[in-house]
Design a protein around this motif. Structure first.
Motif: not given
Length: 55
Positions: A25, A28, A32
């Motif tokens: 992640f 991101y 998002q």
């Protein structure tokens, strides 16, 4: 003592910064990540309701 979903959300540290610390992640965008956190919170709420209704 169980907390309501509203209480958990109000005191939640689950945000884009928190999510981006996890592998996969990191890249991101903030948008998002925030959307992903919301989806995870909704999934957790569904799972909790299911457990409460089947116990």
């Amino acid at each position: 003592m169980s907390k309501s979903l509203a209480q958990v959300k109000a005191n939640s540290n689950f945000n884009a910064t928190w999510l981006k610390k996890f592998k996969g992640f990191e890249n991101y965008s903030d948008k998002q990540a925030e959307e992903t956190v919301k989806v995870l919170q909704e999934l957790a709420a569904i799972a909790c309701r299911h457990i409460q209704n089947t116990s």
